[in-house]
Design a protein around this motif. Structure first.
Motif, PDB file in Angstrom:
ATOM      1  N   UNK A  45      39.498  37.896  37.005  1.00  0.00           N
ATOM      2  CA  UNK A  45      39.775  39.241  36.236  1.00  0.00           C
ATOM      3  C   UNK A  45      39.712  38.810  34.584  1.00  0.00           C
ATOM      4  N   UNK A  46      40.576  37.901  34.510  1.00  0.00           N
ATOM      5  CA  UNK A  46      40.681  37.409  33.066  1.00  0.00           C
ATOM      6  C   UNK A  46      39.265  37.198  32.412  1.00  0.00           C
ATOM      7  N   UNK A  47      38.429  36.285  32.957  1.00  0.00           N
ATOM      8  CA  UNK A  47      37.158  35.748  32.688  1.00  0.00           C
ATOM      9  C   UNK A  47      36.205  36.939  32.340  1.00  0.00           C
ATOM     10  N   UNK A  48      36.294  37.777  33.469  1.00  0.00           N
ATOM     11  CA  UNK A  48      35.526  38.888  33.212  1.00  0.00           C
ATOM     12  C   UNK A  48      35.593  40.015  32.281  1.00  0.00           C
ATOM     13  N   UNK A  49      37.130  39.827  31.852  1.00  0.00           N
ATOM     14  CA  UNK A  49      37.638  40.915  30.853  1.00  0.00           C
ATOM     15  C   UNK A  49      37.135  40.115  29.351  1.00  0.00           C
ATOM     16  N   UNK A  50      37.384  38.762  29.308  1.00  0.00           N
ATOM     17  CA  UNK A  50      36.924  38.099  28.039  1.00  0.00           C
ATOM     18  C   UNK A  50      35.266  38.395  27.954  1.00  0.00           C
ATOM     19  N   UNK A  51      34.464  38.167  29.035  1.00  0.00           N
ATOM     20  CA  UNK A  51      33.141  38.394  28.815  1.00  0.00           C
ATOM     21  C   UNK A  51      32.903  39.773  28.492  1.00  0.00           C
TER      22      UNK A  51
END
Length: 187
Positions: A39-45
């Motif tokens: 979820x954090x990776x998706x938010x950063x992207x």
């Protein structure tokens, strides 16, 4: 324990006979941590994407396969048997470690997906949990008495047995590698 975003290796700190609760607790922790990291990776992207860049969907959930590597009395020394599924797919043949794991998953309603004991569908990071059992043949003692079987399973490994296990290592590794890179579509 070797932890990663897409896999973790875990070895029971206790006898396999009672490992179910510990293994399932760690599986739940890892799956929750993985979901949070994805979820954090998706938010950063999403925040880095410019207005001119089309939205590229980031996958934030993946099916989870619990791969259980275990000893197997019912097949010849050094042979490997791979079974997709729990007791519904193929008998656990009295293997107390497999029974402990499958009973714990069932009590928590994690496997099978909708457990009759909880009468509810599973949601969350383990909603599509599957099992892959990789049994390594250790042969069988001549006696089928419980004490003889326990002694046989827990005895020191001989040189011949060790060579058989080493020879089986590559097929086991290949099975695990194939599962790690299996397409995530339904099988």
């Amino acid at each position: 324990s070797n932890t990663g975003l897409y896999h973790e290796t875990w070895q029971s700190p206790s006898l396999m006979n009672v490992t179910g609760p510990k293994l399932v607790r760690r599986l739940e922790q890892w799956a929750t941590e993985r979901a949070s990291r994805l979820e954090r990776i998706a938010n950063v992207a999403a925040t880095r994407a410019s207005a001119s860049t089309p939205n590229i969907p980031i996958q934030t959930s993946y099916p989870t396969t619990l791969i259980i590597l275990h000893d197997e009395l019912s097949i010849a020394l050094g042979k490997v048997r791979v079974i997709r599924g729990g007791p519904e797919a193929f008998s656990l043949r009295g293997h107390r470690g497999l029974i402990s794991i499958c009973e714990t998953l069932g009590k928590k309603g994690l496997y099978p997906r909708s457990s009759p004991s909880t009468n509810k569908s599973v949601t969350g990071p383990l909603a599509d949990l599957s099992i892959l059992r990789v049994g390594l043949g250790i042969g069988r003692p001549t006696s089928h008495e419980t004490g003889a079987v326990s002694d046989y399973v827990l005895k020191t490994v001989t040189e011949k047995e060790l060579k058989s296990y080493h020879a089986a290592a590559m097929p086991v590794v290949q099975t695990i590698r194939d599962e790690l890179f299996r397409p995530t579509g339904k099988v």
